[in-house]
Write an enzyme that holds these catalytic residues in place. Structure first.
Site, PDB file in Angstrom:
ATOM      1  CD  GLU A 450      -2.782  -1.165   2.453  1.00  0.00           C
ATOM      2  OE1 GLU A 450      -2.542  -0.352   3.364  1.00  0.00           O
ATOM      3  OE2 GLU A 450      -3.687  -2.008   2.521  1.00  0.00           O
ATOM      4  CB  SER A 476      -3.723   2.782   3.144  1.00  0.00           C
ATOM      5  OG  SER A 476      -4.496   2.921   4.313  1.00  0.00           O
TER       6      SER A 476
END
EC number: 4.2.1.9
Length: 573
Positions: A450, A476
């Site tokens: 992420e 994220s």
């Protein structure tokens, strides 16, 4: 029962019943189980507890309440643990490569323990991001009566009289790097953002997937949105212990619950709540485990007809605990049911349909977290799927936290997340550019990290509204801003993103669902002919194994799959 009918038996009888199982019983007695315990249905309690970070810190205690409920309902609980990786702690480091890999390890390890011990039922206790899809995938594979319970959200922190989450700390790093925040303020925020146990407090990946758990029907409606450190959560855990015994008695299995209809309901919940793009990856994997046909275009179709109703962080004002106080996940389900956007007849682990459960929702008067259908935040949901010569298999953009639907600019290319983060700090990245971060896909990373460190650093600067970011990695759930992830095919397998050069003009057109680099087909083909795959970053161990077996992000980044080899890791070669 007629005289000729076979004697009813439990799966666990193969472990515990008969003279030839005396050695097994001897060992189980040594572990504290009595003969009476072993005559009852044996319920596995799959725990993802770790003391590394707050998300799963309280799950050991919560498991005790589950076990109490199982015993009260006439079963024998047997607890075991699996792994968990804290995304928030590993973010921005090499350790983040372990996060998505852990989803597969969680599913594999729970499956192994449950098959090895022939449990009659299973409760999977989850917390941090990958533990939720990992536990659900295990339940699907086993297809024994069971459910998933999410440990709950952390309470919001306080900083300068404002509610804050871990998202604010990540963004403060960029603000601090630009000299707009003092050392003292950064330290104060760090000390106050996370006040105790529980998963990250916005509609980030954990809370998105916990909501999906309820809409899938594999978690009891109303259970997951109860905050972590509350007596109410302990009561929910105890009731789940009772419920799994009812599932065993009625032989209700995940295959009866997680259907195409249930998965479409879950997608609608992501769209309505402004949830994480990671839900695309995880719901594709969840569908795969049940052989449900699902592709990334389905997310666009469902999101396009679903209004954005929840004003939750990272783009909104409210946290997950605010959602609970407003009426919780059942209120979101009730809204979507009223709009005829759910398959009302989808079964849940309570034995009731999602419609029956949603009708019981209680809305707190005056709440502002979940909008009425007459006043949505947006008429369409937060997810869109783009395609084009830069992403022939597709990519995902989240339309929450920004208003741009079109962006065009020169590429600024980075070969890793670390390079991109340095580009923010040293001001290499300029306004108007399209930041390209590649070789971060499922195979190339490996592990599809992420990019929150990068996006949060950008959000904390004056570049926040003036650049776009695309990657074959992930984002994220706390990411905001114009960010496109899951670009497939990925760079490590010769996707077009591998041959983009600094200065190439890239167009991101959301309304046309297009991501395109301004090169002719001939130019792109010439570059790809000269491209050579880089050496694998890992040649042994779990990362090497994962990289050699993982599928494209467009198929959910699953491993050990029955998907044809040509789709593995999005290979076009």
């Amino acid at each position: 029962m007629t005289e000729k009918s076979p004697k009813p038996h439990k799966r666990s009888d193969a472990i515990t019943e008969g003279p030839n199982r005396a050695p097994a019983r001897a060992m189980l007695r040594a572990a504290g189980f009595t003969p009476e315990d072993l005559r009852k249905p044996i319920i596995g309690i799959a725990n993802t507890w770790i003391e590394i970070g707050p998300c799963n810190l309280h799950l050991r205690e919560l498991a005790e309440h589950i076990k109490q409920g199982v015993r009260e309902a006439g079963g024998t609980p047997m607890e075991f643990n699996t792994v968990s990786i804290s995304d928030g702690i590993t973010m921005g480091s090499e350790g983040m490569k372990a996060s998505l890999v852990s989803r597969e390890v969680i599913a594999d390890s729970i499956e192994l323990v449950a098959r090895g011990n022939l449990f009659d039922g299973l409760i999977a206790l989850s917390g941090c991001d990958k533990t939720i899809p990992g536990t659900i995938m295990a339940l699907e594979r086993l297809d024994i009566p069971g459910l998933m319970l999410y440990g709950g959200s952390i309470a919001p922190g306080k900083f300068h009289a404002q509610k804050v989450t871990i998202q604010d700390v990540f963004e403060a790093v960029g603000t601090h790097a630009r000299g707009k925040m003092s050392d003292a303020d950064l330290e104060e925020l760090e000390h106050n953002a996370c006040p105790g146990a529980g998963a990250c407090g916005g509609q980030f990946t954990a809370n998105t997937m916990s909501m999906c758990g309820e809409f899938l029907g594999i978690s009891p409606m109303g259970a997951n949105s109860v905050p972590a450190m509350t007596v109410e959560k302990q009561q929910v855990a105890r009731r789940c212990g009772h419920l799994v015994m009812e599932l065993v008695r009625r032989d209700i299995r995940p295959s009866q619950i997680i259907t195409r209809k249930a998965i479409e309901n879950a997608i609608a919940s992501v769209a309505a709540s402004g949830g994480s793009t990671n839900a695309v990856l995880h719901l594709l994997a969840i569908a795969h485990e049940m052989d449900v046909e699902l592709n990334i275009e389905d997310f666009d179709k469902i999101s396009s007809r679903t209004p954005l109703l929840c004003e939750l962080k990272p783009a909104g004002r409210f946290t997950a605990t605010d959602l609970h106080d407003a009426g919780g996940i059942p209120l979101v389900a009730q809204r979507l049911l009223e709009a005829n956007l759910l398959h009302a007849d989808a079964l849940t682990v309570t034995g009731k349909t999602i419609a029956e459960e949603a009708k019981q929702a209680k809305e707190t008067p005056g709440q502002e977290v979940v909008r009425p259908l007459t006043d949505p935040i947006k008429a369409t949901g937060g997810l869109m799927i783009l395609k084009g010569n830069l992403a022939s298999e597709g990519c995902v953009v989240k339309l929450v936290g920004h208003k741009k639907l079109f962006f065009e600019g020169p590429a600024r290319v980075f070969e890793s997340e670390e390079e991109a983060f340095a580009g923010v700090e040293d001001r290499t990245i300029q306004a108007g550019e399209v930041v390209v971060v590649r070789y971060e896909g499922p195979k190339g990373g490996p592990g599809m990290r992420e990019m929150l460190g990068v996006t949060a650093a950008i959000a904390g600067t004056e570049l926040a509204e003036t650049v776009a970011l695309i990657t074959d990695g992930r984002f994220s759930g706390a990411t905001r801003g114009l960010s496109v992830g899951h670009v497939a095919p990925e760079a490590a397998n010769g996707g077009a993103i591998a041959v983009v050069r600094n200065g190439d003009i890239i167009t991101l057109d959301v309304e046309r669902r297009e991501l395109r680099v301004h090169l002719t087909d001939a130019e792109l083909e010439a570059r790809l002919r000269n491209w050579r795959a880089p050496e694998p970053r890992y040649k042994r161990g779990v990362f090497a194994k994962y990289a050699s077996t993982v599928s494209s992000a467009s198929f959910g980044a699953v491993t050990g799959s029955t998907i044809e080899n040509k789709t593995l890791a999005g290979s076009t070669k």
